[in-house]
Scaffold this motif. Structure first.
Motif, PDB file in Angstrom:
ATOM      1  N   THR A 119       0.830  -1.207   0.000  1.00  0.00           N
ATOM      2  CA  THR A 119       0.000   0.000   0.000  1.00  0.00           C
ATOM      3  C   THR A 119       0.861   1.253   0.000  1.00  0.00           C
ATOM      4  N   VAL A 120       1.903   1.273   0.827  1.00  0.00           N
ATOM      5  CA  VAL A 120       2.779   2.449   0.876  1.00  0.00           C
ATOM      6  C   VAL A 120       3.788   2.426  -0.272  1.00  0.00           C
ATOM      7  N   GLU A 121       3.901   1.289  -0.946  1.00  0.00           N
ATOM      8  CA  GLU A 121       4.761   1.120  -2.127  1.00  0.00           C
ATOM      9  C   GLU A 121       6.235   1.390  -1.837  1.00  0.00           C
ATOM     10  N   HIS A 122       6.662   1.004  -0.643  1.00  0.00           N
ATOM     11  CA  HIS A 122       8.091   1.015  -0.352  1.00  0.00           C
ATOM     12  C   HIS A 122       8.365  -0.051   0.708  1.00  0.00           C
ATOM     13  N   PRO A 123       9.640  -0.407   0.909  1.00  0.00           N
ATOM     14  CA  PRO A 123       9.937  -1.392   1.933  1.00  0.00           C
ATOM     15  C   PRO A 123       9.612  -0.831   3.320  1.00  0.00           C
ATOM     16  N   VAL A 124       9.227  -1.704   4.217  1.00  0.00           N
ATOM     17  CA  VAL A 124       8.914  -1.313   5.600  1.00  0.00           C
ATOM     18  C   VAL A 124       9.503  -2.355   6.542  1.00  0.00           C
ATOM     19  N   SER A 125       9.983  -1.887   7.694  1.00  0.00           N
ATOM     20  CA  SER A 125      10.534  -2.804   8.694  1.00  0.00           C
ATOM     21  C   SER A 125      10.151  -2.333  10.086  1.00  0.00           C
TER      22      SER A 125
END
Lengths: 381, 120
Positions: free
Chosen positions: A334-340
């Motif tokens: 949804t945010v269209e980037h990697p998340v950690s």
């Protein structure tokens, strides 16, 4: 992850999963669908835009009932195991809770609902046997502990969840976030909570196993409702900043380190009316006042490479002393980037701080970020 | 000459250069890719070395050098848009070209029929 299929349990929806083309994988002792034909990316986005139906029947459902018949006795008993305000929970309301251990660590995270004459608990699949014996060994004198292995659990999540479920159970529309109700759905007696683990509005539906597949099919027949696998469940909860037990929480992480202070109401803290009295209380109450030495934070990698669980974190590109470790990571569709999510030494947890993650021997820049990554969409009013 | 590896890569060998990609079967198993990391041009690999990495939403996977050689060209289109690998793994979704140390070594790899039997 190569347990023989014979050793794996199946949920009442197993045949439906395979008929739908679900890719079945071992998970917490069960054969569960990690994804269906559309794949994790599309299933994730579908849930945020429309509605997703998840089989979470592997989770444990447990009833706790006071032997005295007085619900307050059961509430007091549960408060000896969790740092949350159970006595203050209103009838047909639910609260997020934690089983703590004597070191202040987290033995499991769970939901506790007050059903008037008993409490209804939902615990993690991998922990349910341990939780059951934990409850029995500590509360046996005052409470009857009854597991509900013959009930399935479905989660219907997303902005169209209300209109979909209301086709079979109009009363669900009046429920608010964390309300719990008995609803008659598609001929089955269900325990429904307005909650979930995706960051979206939605419901979790406890239903007799024999009725589960028919209800799942009935919900899938509604335009906009699709079956969603565990892969998307994981990316959805990660974007929503929600912890996965065993990854982001375990017996060595305290509630304060995990940034779960909000789950410990004032009344259970020092000088509260029902302060302390749970395992590890001294450690946890101290940390609530003085802070912990590390903290769970969000990380946004600056590049496009996902930074996954186990990646070590450093202050710069050269330093040899790790300041933290990633506990969950992937790509946020949804945010269209990697998340950690990561545990980071307290000196480096201010949002906006740039640190570096070791990924396959390279130091990649990541920025400490407030959680959640998406705006949670709960029906609070 | 079109060849395949047991690690689900394909190689199109022309002269002493092999164009390398992953098979449609592999692309399907990996799911939607969100990140591709390619080797540097000039990098040298032995057969079986990790030459590239791909990531889906769920997991990272490694792509191996199918033979010994040197990278002479990489497909930057797939690092900009990893979805190309899913939509067209056998053509536009190629990963890299490598100059082979020993072209005849390619003979020992799987042909299309043998690979088809491998994946059933």
């Amino acid at each position: 992850m190569t347990a023989a299929p014979n050793d794996l349990k199946r949920t009442p929806l197993f045949d439906l999963h395979t008929a739908l083309g679900g890719k079945m994988v071992p998970f917490a002792g069960y054969e569960m669908p990690v994804q269906y034909a559309p794949g994790v990316l599309r299933e994730h986005i579908h849930t945020r835009k429309h509605a997703g139906l998840f089989d979470v029947s592997h989770m444990g459902q447990i009833i706790v009932r006071a032997r005295s018949g007085d619900q307050a006795d059961a509430a007091r008993a549960l408060e000896t195991l969790v740092p949350v305000d159970v006595q203050g929970l209103a009838k047909n309301r639910q609260r997020y809770a934690l089983f703590t251990n004597r070191h202040g660590g987290i033995q499991d995270d769970l939901m506790i609902a007050d059903r008037g004459d008993h409490f209804f608990l939902v615990v993690n699949a991998a922990c349910k046997d341990i939780d059951l014996s934990h409850l029995k060994s500590h509360l046996d004198e005052t409470c009857i502990i009854e597991p509900l292995p013959d009930r399935a659990l479905l989660a219907l999540q997303g902005p169209q969840a209300e209109t979909a479920l209301a086709q079979y159970a109009p009363d669900c529309a009046a429920m608010r976030f964390m309300d719990v109700a008995n609803l008659h759905i598609n001929g089955a007696d269900c325990i429904v909570s307005r909650s979930g683990y995706t960051g979206e509005d939605g419901y979790e539906i406890s239903i007799p196993s024999a009725d589960a597949a028919a209800l799942a099919q009935a919900l899938l027949d509604i335009e906009g409702v699709e079956a969603i696998g565990l892969g998307a469940r994981d990316s959805l909860r990660l974007e929503a900043g929600l912890c996965l037990y065993g990854s982001d929480l375990d017996e060595t992480t305290t509630p304060v380190e995990a940034a779960l202070e909000w789950a410990i109401q004032k009344t259970r803290r020092r000088n509260g009316a029902t302060q302390g009295g749970f395992p590890g209380a001294e450690i946890i109450l101290d940390e609530l006042e003085n802070g912990a030495t590390r903290r769970r934070v969000g990380l946004k990698p600056e590049g496009r490479a996902p930074v996954r669980s186990g990646a070590e974190l450093f202050t710069d590109e050269q330093s040899e002393n790790a300041i933290g470790i990633v506990t969950s990571g992937g790509f946020g569709p949804t945010v269209e980037h990697p998340v950690s999510m990561a545990y980071v030494a307290i000196e480096h947890v201010s949002p906006g701080t740039q640190i570096f993650a070791d990924v396959r021997g390279k130091r990649l820049p990541v920025v400490v970020t407030k959680l959640p990554f998406i705006t949670q969409n709960y029906k609070r009013k | 000459m079109l060849k395949f590896t047991e690690d689900h890569e394909w190689l199109q060998v022309e002269g002493d250069v092999a164009t390398v990609g992953i098979t449609e079967h592999a692309a399907g198993e990996l799911g939607d890719l969100v990140f591709v990391e390619l080797p540097d041009v000039g990098a040298k690999f032995d057969m079986g070395d990790v030459a590239a990495t791909v990531e889906s939403v769920k997991a990272a996977s490694e792509i191996y050098a199918p033979l010994k050689g040197e990278i002479v060209e990489i497909n930057e289109a797939i690092t900009n848009d990893p979805a190309i690998v899913n939509t067209n793994p056998a053509d536009d979704g190629w990963f890299f070209k490598m100059k082979l140390d020993d072209v005849s070594a390619a003979e020992a790899l799987l042909d299309e029929t043998a690979y088809g039997e491998l994946i059933g």
